[in-house]
Design a protein around this motif. Structure first.
Motif, PDB file in Angstrom:
ATOM      1  N   ILE A 259      27.322  18.014  20.053  1.00  0.00           N
ATOM      2  CA  ILE A 259      28.416  18.372  20.959  1.00  0.00           C
ATOM      3  C   ILE A 259      29.252  19.458  20.303  1.00  0.00           C
ATOM      4  CG2 ILE A 259      30.515  17.541  22.096  1.00  0.00           C
ATOM      5  CD1 ILE A 259      29.075  14.826  22.385  1.00  0.00           C
ATOM      6  N   LEU A 260      29.524  20.535  21.054  1.00  0.00           N
ATOM      7  CA  LEU A 260      30.288  21.674  20.565  1.00  0.00           C
ATOM      8  C   LEU A 260      31.616  21.755  21.309  1.00  0.00           C
ATOM      9  CD1 LEU A 260      27.457  24.374  20.649  1.00  0.00           C
ATOM     10  CD2 LEU A 260      28.150  22.951  18.708  1.00  0.00           C
ATOM     11  N   GLU A 261      32.703  21.969  20.547  1.00  0.00           N
ATOM     12  CA  GLU A 261      34.032  22.113  21.150  1.00  0.00           C
ATOM     13  C   GLU A 261      34.862  23.055  20.297  1.00  0.00           C
ATOM     14  OE1 GLU A 261      37.673  19.281  22.775  1.00  0.00           O
ATOM     15  OE2 GLU A 261      36.363  18.517  21.214  1.00  0.00           O
ATOM     16  N   GLU A 262      35.699  23.858  20.925  1.00  0.00           N
ATOM     17  CA  GLU A 262      36.656  24.736  20.262  1.00  0.00           C
ATOM     18  C   GLU A 262      38.056  24.181  20.515  1.00  0.00           C
ATOM     19  OE1 GLU A 262      37.721  27.064  18.427  1.00  0.00           O
ATOM     20  OE2 GLU A 262      35.838  27.912  17.749  1.00  0.00           O
ATOM     21  N   SER A 263      39.052  24.780  19.880  1.00  0.00           N
ATOM     22  CA  SER A 263      40.451  24.382  20.108  1.00  0.00           C
ATOM     23  C   SER A 263      40.963  25.088  21.346  1.00  0.00           C
ATOM     24  CB  SER A 263      41.317  24.760  18.909  1.00  0.00           C
ATOM     25  OG  SER A 263      40.931  24.016  17.794  1.00  0.00           O
ATOM     26  N   GLY A 264      41.157  24.333  22.421  1.00  0.00           N
ATOM     27  CA  GLY A 264      41.662  24.894  23.668  1.00  0.00           C
ATOM     28  C   GLY A 264      43.122  24.561  23.859  1.00  0.00           C
TER      29      GLY A 264
ATOM     30  N   GLY B 229      38.938  32.255  29.379  1.00  0.00           N
ATOM     31  CA  GLY B 229      37.616  32.854  29.380  1.00  0.00           C
ATOM     32  C   GLY B 229      36.605  32.016  28.635  1.00  0.00           C
ATOM     33  N   ILE B 230      35.358  32.118  29.046  1.00  0.00           N
ATOM     34  CA  ILE B 230      34.247  31.436  28.402  1.00  0.00           C
ATOM     35  C   ILE B 230      33.170  32.480  28.172  1.00  0.00           C
ATOM     36  CG2 ILE B 230      32.483  29.652  28.598  1.00  0.00           C
ATOM     37  CD1 ILE B 230      34.425  28.314  30.692  1.00  0.00           C
TER      38      ILE B 230
ATOM     39  N   SER C 255      32.003  30.864  22.967  1.00  0.00           N
ATOM     40  CA  SER C 255      33.362  31.000  22.462  1.00  0.00           C
ATOM     41  C   SER C 255      34.282  30.970  23.673  1.00  0.00           C
ATOM     42  CB  SER C 255      33.555  32.281  21.637  1.00  0.00           C
ATOM     43  OG  SER C 255      33.403  33.422  22.435  1.00  0.00           O
ATOM     44  N   ILE C 256      35.563  30.722  23.430  1.00  0.00           N
ATOM     45  CA  ILE C 256      36.531  30.645  24.527  1.00  0.00           C
ATOM     46  C   ILE C 256      37.716  31.554  24.234  1.00  0.00           C
ATOM     47  CG2 ILE C 256      35.877  28.321  25.266  1.00  0.00           C
ATOM     48  CD1 ILE C 256      38.280  27.215  23.712  1.00  0.00           C
ATOM     49  N   LYS C 257      38.411  31.943  25.293  1.00  0.00           N
ATOM     50  CA  LYS C 257      39.633  32.743  25.183  1.00  0.00           C
ATOM     51  C   LYS C 257      40.786  31.870  25.662  1.00  0.00           C
ATOM     52  CE  LYS C 257      41.513  37.253  26.308  1.00  0.00           C
ATOM     53  NZ  LYS C 257      41.322  38.486  27.091  1.00  0.00           N
ATOM     54  N   VAL C 258      41.749  31.622  24.773  1.00  0.00           N
ATOM     55  CA  VAL C 258      42.844  30.692  25.051  1.00  0.00           C
ATOM     56  C   VAL C 258      44.186  31.379  24.816  1.00  0.00           C
ATOM     57  CG1 VAL C 258      43.903  28.490  24.412  1.00  0.00           C
ATOM     58  CG2 VAL C 258      41.422  28.745  24.332  1.00  0.00           C
ATOM     59  N   GLU C 259      45.096  31.221  25.784  1.00  0.00           N
ATOM     60  CA  GLU C 259      46.472  31.650  25.586  1.00  0.00           C
ATOM     61  C   GLU C 259      47.205  30.486  24.922  1.00  0.00           C
ATOM     62  OE1 GLU C 259      50.045  33.606  28.168  1.00  0.00           O
ATOM     63  OE2 GLU C 259      49.083  31.837  29.011  1.00  0.00           O
TER      64      GLU C 259
ATOM     65  N   ILE D 108      42.919  38.317  31.331  1.00  0.00           N
ATOM     66  CA  ILE D 108      43.514  39.133  30.277  1.00  0.00           C
ATOM     67  C   ILE D 108      44.312  38.357  29.244  1.00  0.00           C
ATOM     68  CG2 ILE D 108      43.615  41.196  31.708  1.00  0.00           C
ATOM     69  CD1 ILE D 108      46.622  40.551  32.150  1.00  0.00           C
ATOM     70  N   PHE D 109      44.757  37.142  29.511  1.00  0.00           N
ATOM     71  CA  PHE D 109      45.606  36.399  28.589  1.00  0.00           C
ATOM     72  C   PHE D 109      44.792  35.774  27.461  1.00  0.00           C
ATOM     73  CE2 PHE D 109      47.232  35.732  32.968  1.00  0.00           C
ATOM     74  CZ  PHE D 109      48.393  36.479  32.877  1.00  0.00           C
ATOM     75  N   GLY D 110      45.344  35.709  26.249  1.00  0.00           N
ATOM     76  CA  GLY D 110      44.741  34.916  25.182  1.00  0.00           C
ATOM     77  C   GLY D 110      43.901  35.693  24.196  1.00  0.00           C
ATOM     78  N   HIS D 111      43.305  34.945  23.248  1.00  0.00           N
ATOM     79  CA  HIS D 111      42.491  35.503  22.175  1.00  0.00           C
ATOM     80  C   HIS D 111      41.179  34.735  22.097  1.00  0.00           C
ATOM     81  CE1 HIS D 111      45.963  37.774  20.853  1.00  0.00           C
ATOM     82  NE2 HIS D 111      46.676  36.671  21.014  1.00  0.00           N
ATOM     83  N   TRP D 112      40.084  35.445  21.727  1.00  0.00           N
ATOM     84  CA  TRP D 112      38.768  34.811  21.633  1.00  0.00           C
ATOM     85  C   TRP D 112      38.650  33.979  20.374  1.00  0.00           C
ATOM     86  CZ3 TRP D 112      35.764  34.331  25.623  1.00  0.00           C
ATOM     87  CH2 TRP D 112      35.831  35.259  26.656  1.00  0.00           C
ATOM     88  N   SER D 113      38.005  32.828  20.492  1.00  0.00           N
ATOM     89  CA  SER D 113      37.725  31.948  19.355  1.00  0.00           C
ATOM     90  C   SER D 113      36.477  32.443  18.634  1.00  0.00           C
ATOM     91  CB  SER D 113      37.468  30.514  19.847  1.00  0.00           C
ATOM     92  OG  SER D 113      36.217  30.440  20.523  1.00  0.00           O
ATOM     93  N   GLY D 114      36.150  31.770  17.536  1.00  0.00           N
ATOM     94  CA  GLY D 114      34.866  31.999  16.892  1.00  0.00           C
ATOM     95  C   GLY D 114      33.757  31.427  17.756  1.00  0.00           C
TER      96      GLY D 114
END
Length: 198
Positions: free
Chosen positions: A146-151, A84-85, A66-70, A98-104
């Motif tokens: 291939i796996l990708e989240e919304s960054g 974050g990863i 999962s990723i953490k994206v602002e 510290i910035f952002g929110h974690w994805s699924g």
């Protein structure tokens, strides 16, 4: 290094069932696990310092992330994009700011493991513009998925890293710029190095 610059930890020990999970805070407990190589890409950002390495326990490999994206704040705001990863193996290790929110969580299907990656990085914009550095990451599983989240929205993807052919990805190290203060440009996560274990 400032306390805000990086928080790395291991968690989430998986047992026989995906529903039978227990949280373990390792704080570099598995950092001495041997890896046979590291994989990287050529387009990482130039700011920051390499942090310490976090590894999965012996016998486990990364199977999801999962990723953490602002979120993009617009031209009047200082944006940092991907911060974050979090890798999920039989355990989970995290690297973030510290910035952002974690994805699924995105999982490799059919017992696959993470094997290679790409980074989406915005090139340096110059002194008068907002730099974000790393905006997203993609992983390729051992079964080809291939796996990708919304960054973040900026930059282009690199070429694929070399794959971990024997075993899979088992650790992470990140290059992070510490918080620069309220009037300076923050980029946060700038580059990633992943480790391969048998």
């Amino acid at each position: 290094m400032q306390a805000l610059s990086a928080v790395l930890f291991l968690a989430l020990v998986c047992f026989t069932s995906a529903f039978d999970k227990r949280i373990v805070r390792a704080n570099a407990t598995f950092a001495n696990r041997a890896s046979y190589s590291s994989i990287s890409v050529a387009n990482g950002g130039r700011w920051g310092e390499w942090t310490w390495t976090e590894m999965c326990p012996e016998g486990s490999y990364a199977t999801g992330f999962s990723i953490k994206v602002e979120e993009y704040g617009g031209g009047a705001f200082d944006d940092t994009a991907l911060n974050g990863i979090r890798l999920f193996c039989s355990t989970e290790q995290t690297s973030h700011i510290i910035f952002g929110h974690w994805s699924g969580v995105r999982w490799c299907p059919r017992n696959g493991v993470l094997q290679s990656f790409q980074l989406q990085v915005e090139p340096e914009q110059g002194a008068l513009y907002d730099d974000t550095a790393v905006n997203n990451i993609k992983f390729r599983c051992s079964n080809g998925v291939i796996l990708e989240e919304s960054g973040g929205p900026f930059g282009a993807y690199s070429e694929w890293s070399k794959p971990c052919l024997n075993g899979g990805i088992c650790g992470i190290q990140t290059k992070q710029e510490p918080y620069q203060g309220p009037v300076k440009d923050d980029t946060a996560l700038n580059d990633v190095r992943l480790f391969c274990c048998q």
